[in-house]
Scaffold this motif. Structure first.
Motif, short mmCIF file in Angstrom:
data_model
loop_
_atom_site.label_atom_id
_atom_site.label_comp_id
_atom_site.label_asym_id
_atom_site.label_seq_id
_atom_site.Cartn_x
_atom_site.Cartn_y
_atom_site.Cartn_z
N ALA A 224 0.83 -1.20 0.00
CA ALA A 224 0.00 0.00 0.00
C ALA A 224 0.87 1.26 0.00
N ALA A 225 1.93 1.25 0.81
CA ALA A 225 2.83 2.41 0.84
C ALA A 225 3.49 2.61 -0.52
N ASP A 226 3.93 1.53 -1.13
CA ASP A 226 4.58 1.63 -2.45
C ASP A 226 3.63 2.20 -3.50
N LEU A 227 2.36 1.86 -3.37
CA LEU A 227 1.36 2.25 -4.37
C LEU A 227 0.65 3.55 -4.02
N GLY A 228 1.00 4.15 -2.90
CA GLY A 228 0.38 5.41 -2.50
C GLY A 228 -1.05 5.27 -2.03
N ILE A 229 -1.39 4.11 -1.46
CA ILE A 229 -2.73 3.85 -0.96
C ILE A 229 -2.73 4.01 0.56
N THR A 230 -3.60 4.83 1.08
CA THR A 230 -3.71 5.01 2.52
C THR A 230 -4.39 3.80 3.15
N VAL A 231 -3.88 3.37 4.29
CA VAL A 231 -4.50 2.28 5.05
C VAL A 231 -4.84 2.80 6.45
N CYS A 232 -6.06 2.54 6.90
CA CYS A 232 -6.51 2.97 8.22
C CYS A 232 -7.11 1.79 8.97
N ASN A 233 -7.12 1.90 10.29
CA ASN A 233 -7.90 0.98 11.10
C ASN A 233 -8.83 1.80 12.00
N THR A 234 -9.50 1.13 12.92
CA THR A 234 -10.49 1.83 13.75
C THR A 234 -10.20 1.60 15.23
N PRO A 235 -9.13 2.22 15.73
CA PRO A 235 -8.78 2.01 17.14
C PRO A 235 -9.84 2.57 18.08
N GLY A 236 -9.94 1.93 19.25
CA GLY A 236 -10.84 2.43 20.28
C GLY A 236 -12.30 2.10 20.06
N THR A 237 -12.59 1.16 19.13
CA THR A 237 -13.99 0.85 18.85
C THR A 237 -14.46 -0.47 19.44
N ASN A 238 -13.52 -1.40 19.73
CA ASN A 238 -14.00 -2.72 20.14
C ASN A 238 -13.26 -3.31 21.34
N HIS A 239 -12.46 -2.49 22.06
CA HIS A 239 -11.63 -3.07 23.12
C HIS A 239 -12.45 -3.60 24.29
N HIS A 240 -13.58 -2.96 24.59
CA HIS A 240 -14.40 -3.51 25.67
C HIS A 240 -15.03 -4.83 25.26
N ALA A 241 -15.43 -4.93 24.00
CA ALA A 241 -15.98 -6.20 23.50
C ALA A 241 -14.93 -7.30 23.58
N VAL A 242 -13.69 -6.99 23.18
CA VAL A 242 -12.61 -7.98 23.22
C VAL A 242 -12.35 -8.42 24.66
N ALA A 243 -12.29 -7.45 25.57
CA ALA A 243 -12.01 -7.78 26.97
C ALA A 243 -13.12 -8.63 27.56
N GLU A 244 -14.37 -8.32 27.25
CA GLU A 244 -15.48 -9.09 27.80
C GLU A 244 -15.47 -10.52 27.25
N LEU A 245 -15.15 -10.69 25.96
CA LEU A 245 -15.08 -12.05 25.43
C LEU A 245 -13.90 -12.80 26.04
N THR A 246 -12.79 -12.12 26.24
CA THR A 246 -11.65 -12.75 26.91
C THR A 246 -12.06 -13.27 28.29
N LEU A 247 -12.78 -12.44 29.03
CA LEU A 247 -13.27 -12.87 30.34
C LEU A 247 -14.20 -14.08 30.21
N SER A 248 -15.06 -14.07 29.18
CA SER A 248 -15.95 -15.20 28.96
C SER A 248 -15.17 -16.48 28.72
N LEU A 249 -14.12 -16.39 27.94
CA LEU A 249 -13.30 -17.57 27.67
C LEU A 249 -12.58 -18.05 28.92
N MET A 250 -12.12 -17.11 29.75
CA MET A 250 -11.49 -17.50 31.01
C MET A 250 -12.48 -18.22 31.91
N LEU A 251 -13.70 -17.70 31.99
CA LEU A 251 -14.72 -18.34 32.82
C LEU A 251 -15.08 -19.72 32.28
N ASN A 252 -15.10 -19.85 30.95
CA ASN A 252 -15.38 -21.16 30.36
C ASN A 252 -14.28 -22.15 30.74
N CYS A 253 -13.04 -21.70 30.71
CA CYS A 253 -11.94 -22.58 31.12
C CYS A 253 -12.08 -22.96 32.60
#
Length: 313
Positions: free
Chosen positions: A89-118
């Protein structure tokens, strides 16, 4: 100029909030939901005539980007971006973006769910009940156990807060220590986190090499569990399968694999004390709404000549 925006994120569709936003700005959303199994011809023509792509976690290769001369920006509707060939993308001049700060609570809650399952072996018990049994297994409590966290980005910080709230001892390994949302965590070196954790959870970026391999699995407690909701490439899956078969660790819960979807010949197939789900950590209604809108706004910023949030290159 073309105003075509190809959207592969499977939970975005015609008539939703993202669709309405893009159309209100004169764009033409075109939907090609990710299957993770596109043919070479489908890959080569995915971005035909498009100025932008809003993509999920399927690989976006150099060949795909090079075949799209009108493409200006690729926005990941998620935090990870290792599925996109950033160098290309850098070589071709294409911008790449992500979406930080949008799903970290969801990830943490699923992580906790997996820990509880274990800890309580919920899926194992549920399956046994469905088959006519009535197991009375004694699980274990999370309180008083040691939570080892590798990586201290947004999801890493969020799971440390949940661990502290549950009365766990929380150890963190990171190259960038910083303020936690909760007091009481300890920043220690990676080897100590691995060797002392009762629950070792990964929240690091992909590095190109596994961070959990033969040596790390051997250093873990035999009673410990490994949780991965970050990137499949962080774990040597063959080494993990061997460790589980020989009961070197107690079990593993994975939301991500090195190759998705799971292959018939995957080394983890048929392994006991292993729970695998289908890359769902960030998939809540709320997180999807936030990430979809953030990706669309990043695309519009680039098309307007502005610097988008979450820009990678």
């Amino acid at each position: 100029m073309s105003n075509r925006i190809v959207i592969t994120t499977d939970y975005l569709g015609e008539g939703d909030e993202v669709d309405r936003l893009l159309r209100s700005r004169g764009c033409e959303p075109v939907y090609a939901p990710s299957t993770l199994r596109r043919s070479p011809d489908e890959q080569a023509h995915l971005f035909d005539g498009a100025v932008a792509g809003i993509v999920s976690s399927e690989p976006i290769t150099r060949e795909m980007l090079a075949a799209a001369p009108t493409l200006k920006v690729v926005a990941r509707s998620g935090v990870g971006y290792d599925s996109v060939d950033i160098a290309a993308a850098a070589d071709l001049g294409i911008t790449v973006c992500n979406t930080p700060g949008t799903n970290h609570h969801a990830v943490a809650e699923l992580t906790l769910s997996l820990m509880l399952n274990c800890a309580r072996r919920l899926t194992t018990v549920t399956r046994a009940v469905e088959e006519g049994a009535w197991p009375r297994e004694a699980g274990t409590e999370l309180r008083g156990k040691t939570l080892g966290v590798v990586g201290f980005g947004a999801s890493g910080r969020a799971i440390t807060s949940l661990g502290v709230a549950l009365g766990m001892r929380v150890l963190v390994s990171t190259a960038h220590p910083g303020p936690s949302e909760s007091p009481g965590i300890e920043f220690v070196d990676f080897d100590q986190v691995v060797s002392e954790a009762d629950y070792l959870t990964l929240h690091a970026r992909a590095t190109g090499q596994p961070v959990i391999g033969v040596d790390q699995l051997a250093a873990m407690k035999t009673t410990a569990y490994l949780i991965n909701t970050a990137r499949g490439s962080l774990v040597d899956e063959s080494a993990l399968a061997d460790a589980l078969r020989h009961q070197r660790i107690a079990g593993t819960a994975l939301d991500v694999l090195d190759r998705e979807p799971m292959r018939d010949d995957d080394p983890l197939r048929g392994v006991e004390n292993l729970w695998i789900i289908s890359h769902l950590a960030g998939q809540t209604v709320e997180a999807r709404q936030r990430s979809g809108l953030a990706a669309a706004e990043a695309v519009l910023a680039v098309l307007d000549g502005a610097t988008p949030n979450g820009r990678i290159v």
